[in-house]
Each structure stands twice: as structure tokens, then as C-alpha cells.
Design an enzyme around this catalytic site. Sequence first.
Site, PDB file in Angstrom:
ATOM      1  CD  GLU A  21      87.905  93.716  55.357  1.00 39.01           C
ATOM      2  OE1 GLU A  21      88.629  94.178  56.259  1.00 39.01           O
ATOM      3  OE2 GLU A  21      86.912  94.315  54.900  1.00 39.01           O
ATOM      4  CD  GLU A  45      92.400 100.196  56.226  1.00 36.61           C
ATOM      5  OE1 GLU A  45      91.507 100.929  56.687  1.00 36.61           O
ATOM      6  OE2 GLU A  45      92.179  99.060  55.753  1.00 36.61           O
TER       7      GLU A  45
END
Length: 441
Positions: A238, A352
Site C-alpha cells: 500500500e 479510508e
Amino acid sequence: MSSCSAPRLLLHLLLVSLLLASTCAAASSSATENAQYLSPKMARIQRHLDRLNKPALRTIQSVDGDTIDCVPRHQQHALDHPLLRNHKIQLAPPRKPASTSTSGTASAASSSNSTGARARRTAWQTWHHAGHCPRGTVPMRRTTADDVLRGRRSLFRFGRKRHRRDRAPRAANAPDVVTGNGHEHAIAYTAVGQQEVYGAKATINVWDPAIQESNGFSLSQLWLLSGSFNGSDLNSIEAGWQVSPELYGDSRPRLFTYWTSDAYEATGCYNALCPGFVQTSSRVAIGASISPVSSLAGEQYDMTLLVWKDPKLGNWWLSYGDGGASQLVGYWPAELFTHLSGHATMVEWGGEVVNTSPGGAHTATQMGSGRFAAEGFGRASYFRNLETVDAGNSLAPVSLDALQTLAEDGGCYDIRKAYDDRDGWGTHFYYGGPGHNPACP
């Protein structure tokens, strides 16, 4: 000098010597008492910091309060990982994926030459205003005891995502998002098993969303995933930007990385807070703040991230920036992974946040710019020029039809995908939201 003055001088010197000895003894006793007073917890934290913060050849005090240590490349904390004890740092630049589209070039030219185009500028890092690291070193954001204490976690969990032990089963082709534990998303993703993926690329504009709770966060990132989504062997790579007061002690957006090889249970971490990610660039500091940032109806600042697998050695590389200004930041060594030692099976892009429901209401933590997708350019946050890397090490645009989207609660945060060839954005999407509002109580 008289015969009687000499003894008095000797007596004076003796008294001074005794006083100094007494003072030193008291200081030594005080230091001993302080050392004894230092709690076992603080002693453990200091030992942990000594392992994290390697000796620097140069130290830079950034205007944002960060301390950046220029650490010799071969002494960085990444190489303390048990799987990397015999690892030889890859210094030869990997072959970058070849682009099959000219949309990025067209977009840059259009934004600089046309007043009608969506003008954008490149975001960089704040610490560069105070200095640079010499060649052969890597810039490391220094970790402090305050950083550790803010998280209120064990040293083992410091710098790691909060994992969920009661993870619910998921459909085979559903995105890897952890719902039901306070994490909420607005993401776009490719279907599992649709293709073998060897990398992903996107350009993201950077904002400084408001965070309501001290342990809250808001991030925008890309994920490369492989493994069992219902088990504990999920592999994930990520990268993106995040605002996390708990992790960094402020509300600035920062470049970050993350990895795990066991579904966030015991492996991997953010940035360089555990061994693993090997830095090679002397110009980009993982965890450092990004500036300038975008403003509502004003200048839009974005950054381009490319993650891909080196076909020769199998390491997963991270590039920051686009075109001639791009920098090879470093890589996740192939030794760290099981499933990602081959290829990824899914890519995700998006935002997120964590919702701790303060006072029983939904959090007011913002995602992206804090505006909904429908507000569009200059107001909503975006990901543009979505691409993936194939087995031949070529970049291919993601088709709009192949891209799926997910937002758990569209009243809080939402997402809208689109395709635009006029400005060279290709497949892109707007996303985000304010969190708590009448439609998100």
C-alpha cells in the site's frame, strides 16, 4: 607570601576540593536515582527507539517540526528484518513499465497551455526547504517517545494497523475492506481473478482533511493484494497520503507506505516503523509531510504513485512523481511475501477513514477534501489516470467497465467513476465526503 598565609591557602583549596567532590557525588546520586526512576516501560521504549533511529551522517530540522536523519543506506532499519539478513540492496534501477497510452503527456501539456483545462500542480515534501541528504544516505523521519506513547499500544503493535480478529467471511470477488469495525471506504477496484497484476499507477490530489478524534485518520491510497481474503495469509502492498494525528502528532498530509503478508496480524507496518521496506532515494522521506496541498476552488496539487514488480529480481518498487520529476523511493523485497512473490490478483484505489462514533454519532472526520464526489474538480478529491501493469511490464489503462466501486454509506462518503479523454484523465473517479451530516447522523 607570609608563613601563615600558606596553610590558609592550602586549607581553602582542601575545602573547595571537598565541596566539588560532594557536588559530584550528589550529581551522581541524582543521576542514579533518575535512572532508577525511569519506568521499565520507558526503558523499553528507549531501546526500541535506539533500534529504529540509526546514527545519521546529517540531521535536518524541517520547518514542520520533523527531524529528518540522513542515514547511510546500508545501515537503515529495513535490513534488520530476519528475512533480509543476507539481502543485497538493489542499486541498479529497475526497468520501469512502458506506457501504452499518451494520456499523461497530453494532460500535462493541456493543463499548462489551456485556460479551459483542469490545471494541476505537483505536491512535494516540506523538509526540502531546510536541506537535502547526501548521496549514499536515505532520509528517515526520526521517531520519538511521544510518537510511541500517543498510540497507547504495545511496542509490538506500534506502527501497525489495528487488526480485527473476528473478521467476517467475504465473497470471493469482494474488495479487501474491513467493514464493521469502524473503517469506512470509498474505493474503486478490479475484480479478483480478472487478471494477473504486476503493478498499479494513479495520480491523486492531496488535501488536509479534518480529523475529529485524536485516534482517527483519513487516507487516500492504492492497494496491491493477493492471497486468501477470508484467511490470515493476505498479502498487501500500500502507498498513498494520510492524515493521522495519532501516528504523526499533527494534521498534515504525509506520504506513507504499508505492507503485510498475513492479513495485518503480525507482519508489516507503516513506513519504516518496522524492518521491511528498503529505501534507496536520498530525496524522498517516507512519513514526511507533503506540501503544498489543494484548496477549495483554488490550486489543485497532486502526486503520482507507481508500484510495480521488477521482472528481473521480483522486488516491488515505489516511484513518486511523474515524468522526469519522478523518484525511485525504494522497494518491498520479494522475500517479505508469499502470494505477492508471484503477482497481485486485485488492485484498489480510494479513501479510508476510521469511525469511532464519538458521542454515539458518526464521526465528522473528512475523507479526501471533505466534499462529495458530485462537486467535481476543484472541490472533490480525485484519482485520475488509473493504470495497471501486465506480465510484459507494460502499463495499460483500466477500462471504465472493468472498474467497480464501493462506499459503505453514501450519505457519509461516496464515489463516482468516469472516463475523460479530452483532458487526458482516462479512467478516473471523484470520492470523499464530510462524515457526520443530516444524511449521516
